[in-house]
Design an enzyme around this catalytic site. Structure first.
Site, short mmCIF file in Angstrom:
data_model
loop_
_atom_site.label_atom_id
_atom_site.label_comp_id
_atom_site.label_asym_id
_atom_site.label_seq_id
_atom_site.Cartn_x
_atom_site.Cartn_y
_atom_site.Cartn_z
N VAL A 179 0.87 -1.17 0.00
CA VAL A 179 0.00 0.00 0.00
C VAL A 179 0.91 1.22 0.00
O VAL A 179 1.78 1.36 0.86
CB VAL A 179 -0.94 0.01 1.22
CG1 VAL A 179 -1.84 1.24 1.20
CG2 VAL A 179 -1.76 -1.28 1.28
N HIS A 201 10.37 5.19 -0.97
CA HIS A 201 9.01 5.70 -1.14
C HIS A 201 8.17 4.90 -0.14
O HIS A 201 8.13 3.67 -0.22
CB HIS A 201 8.54 5.44 -2.58
CG HIS A 201 7.26 6.08 -2.96
ND1 HIS A 201 7.04 6.55 -4.23
CD2 HIS A 201 6.10 6.33 -2.28
CE1 HIS A 201 5.82 7.05 -4.33
NE2 HIS A 201 5.23 6.92 -3.14
N LEU A 202 7.56 5.58 0.80
CA LEU A 202 6.79 4.90 1.85
C LEU A 202 5.89 3.82 1.26
O LEU A 202 5.20 4.05 0.27
CB LEU A 202 5.93 5.93 2.60
CG LEU A 202 4.95 5.36 3.62
CD1 LEU A 202 5.69 4.68 4.76
CD2 LEU A 202 4.03 6.44 4.14
N HIS A 203 5.92 2.65 1.88
CA HIS A 203 5.01 1.58 1.49
C HIS A 203 4.76 0.67 2.68
O HIS A 203 5.65 0.40 3.47
CB HIS A 203 5.52 0.79 0.28
CG HIS A 203 6.91 0.24 0.42
ND1 HIS A 203 8.04 1.03 0.41
CD2 HIS A 203 7.34 -1.03 0.55
CE1 HIS A 203 9.11 0.26 0.54
NE2 HIS A 203 8.70 -0.99 0.63
N LEU A 204 3.52 0.25 2.81
CA LEU A 204 3.11 -0.66 3.86
C LEU A 204 2.96 -2.05 3.26
O LEU A 204 2.23 -2.22 2.28
CB LEU A 204 1.79 -0.21 4.49
CG LEU A 204 1.83 0.97 5.46
CD1 LEU A 204 2.24 2.24 4.77
CD2 LEU A 204 0.49 1.14 6.14
#
Length: 143
Positions: free
Chosen positions: A40, A91-94
């Site tokens: 996400v 790059h932020l990702h969950l």
């Protein structure tokens, strides 16, 4: 310089999307720790999770929760895992994935040779589960 995730979000690189909205997207990782592993990602290019503005982080977290519900149902998972590692791509990702044991949280044990067919199948399974849970307005028909 745009991250690989920005290129996926913009359609410059292929992605198996299961969610798209104006703030976040979710797509299958090409190196899953378990089948059904989804990333996400906010559309905004933010490297460190603690630097994201609270409303965007709240939205991204909410999408991760919806994805988690759908993946849990689709894979009959005993638990769902959620990780923010941030070392692989700036790059932020969950990471959202079915968790069967603590080993499921070890990204070094990811499948580096997942077949395109298995990833396509997982994406469709998760899309169907998201639709069944009433989240269809944000679920693309295909990648």
């Amino acid at each position: 310089m745009p991250s690989v995730f920005t290129h996926i979000i913009n359609g410059d690189l292929p992605g198996r999307f299961v969610w798209k909205d104006g703030t976040a997207v979710a797509f299958m990782t090409i190196e899953p720790v378990t089948p059904g592993h989804v990333l996400v990602v906010p559309r905004k290019e933010i490297d460190h999770w603690e630097q994201i503005d609270t409303p965007t982080f709240t939205h991204v977290s909410g999408v991760a929760q919806k994805i988690g519900r759908a993946v849990k149902a689709a894979y009959d998972a005993p638990r769902m895992g959620l990780l923010i590692a941030g070392l692989e791509v700036p790059h932020l990702h969950l990471h959202v994935f079915p968790a069967h044991s603590l080993e499921s949280f070890d990204l070094t044990k990811a499948d580096h040779d997942a077949s395109p067919e298995s990833l396509d199948e997982a994406a469709e399974k998760i899309r169907a589960s998201l639709r069944a849970l009433g989240y269809g307005e944000n679920v693309p028909d295909t990648a």
